[in-house]
Design an enzyme around this catalytic site. Structure first.
Site, PDB file in Angstrom:
ATOM      1  N   ASP A 123       0.861  -1.193   0.000  1.00  0.00           N
ATOM      2  CA  ASP A 123       0.000   0.000   0.000  1.00  0.00           C
ATOM      3  C   ASP A 123       0.890   1.233   0.000  1.00  0.00           C
ATOM      4  OD1 ASP A 123      -1.896   1.988   0.353  1.00  0.00           O
ATOM      5  OD2 ASP A 123      -3.041   0.864   1.854  1.00  0.00           O
ATOM      6  N   ARG A 125      -0.201   4.383  -0.640  1.00  0.00           N
ATOM      7  CA  ARG A 125      -0.988   5.610  -0.551  1.00  0.00           C
ATOM      8  C   ARG A 125      -0.430   6.573   0.485  1.00  0.00           C
ATOM      9  NH1 ARG A 125      -6.868   3.005   0.006  1.00  0.00           N
ATOM     10  NH2 ARG A 125      -5.629   1.540   1.242  1.00  0.00           N
TER      11      ARG A 125
END
Length: 200
Positions: A123, A125
């Site tokens: 991830d 983000r």
């Protein structure tokens, strides 16, 4: 701080939202859908990362489109809140790489293994823009619709107080069941897994 570039009324099937566009220094355009007065008690907020396949093409491979619709419905029912739409497709790896990861998943990899095979973390983000946009909206304490503890941690590190975590579980189906199980098992997402899959 991303730059405000436009504000407009956006009628939807759920409510008439106020849409604002922010332009970040990296050239990405992030969106906010607001409803009602966000001052006062902590408003209901969803920080939603872009998923073209789920949000616009109705893909059943993930729960993103279902979460987007549910969040807008929930905010509309409360007549107050905001949805931040962040342009960070595929948990930060971009659309083309997400589709490449899908192809690996079709050959047996899970979502975390597919990202690793392509050379990416699970991830990537970044919620820094979300923190700045929330502060620009005057929201520093909120009720957050999420199943992702890492999102909570990132916002809190940026100075946003999470008064309540509001679960947002919807859209489980045979095409995304293994994906959701992987999110719970390997990414720590707070999901209720079906009782018959061996999880407690």
């Amino acid at each position: 701080m991303p730059e405000r570039v436009a504000d407009v009324r956006l009628p939807t099937p759920y409510a008439d939202f106020q849409l604002r566009v922010y332009l970040a220094t990296d050239g990405k355009e992030h969106l906010v859908l607001r409803l009602g007065d966000l001052a006062g008690p902590p408003p209901l907020v969803r920080v939603h990362s872009e998923c073209l396949t789920g949000d616009a093409l109705f893909s059943l491979r993930c729960d993103c489109g279902f979460q987007l619709e549910h969040a807008l419905q929930r905010i509309a029912s409360e007549k107050r809140g905001a949805l931040l739409y962040l342009r960070q497709e595929g948990r930060g790896i971009g659309l083309a790489n997400k589709i490449r990861a899908y192809a690996l998943q079709d050959r047996g990899a899970d979502t975390v293994e597919a990202n690793a095979h392509l050379g990416f973390g699970s991830d990537l983000r970044d919620y820094g823009h979300a923190v700045n946009i929330l502060k620009d909206l005057g929201v520093t304490r909120l009720r957050l619709m999420t199943n992702n503890p890492h999102k909570i941690e990132a916002l809190e590190k940026g100075g946003i107080q999470i008064a309540e975590r509001v679960p947002i579980e919807c859209g489980r189906n045979p095409h995304n069941d293994a994906y959701l199980t992987t999110k719970a098992d390997k990414l720590g997402h707070l999901l209720q897994l079906p009782a018959d899959d061996g999880h407690s």
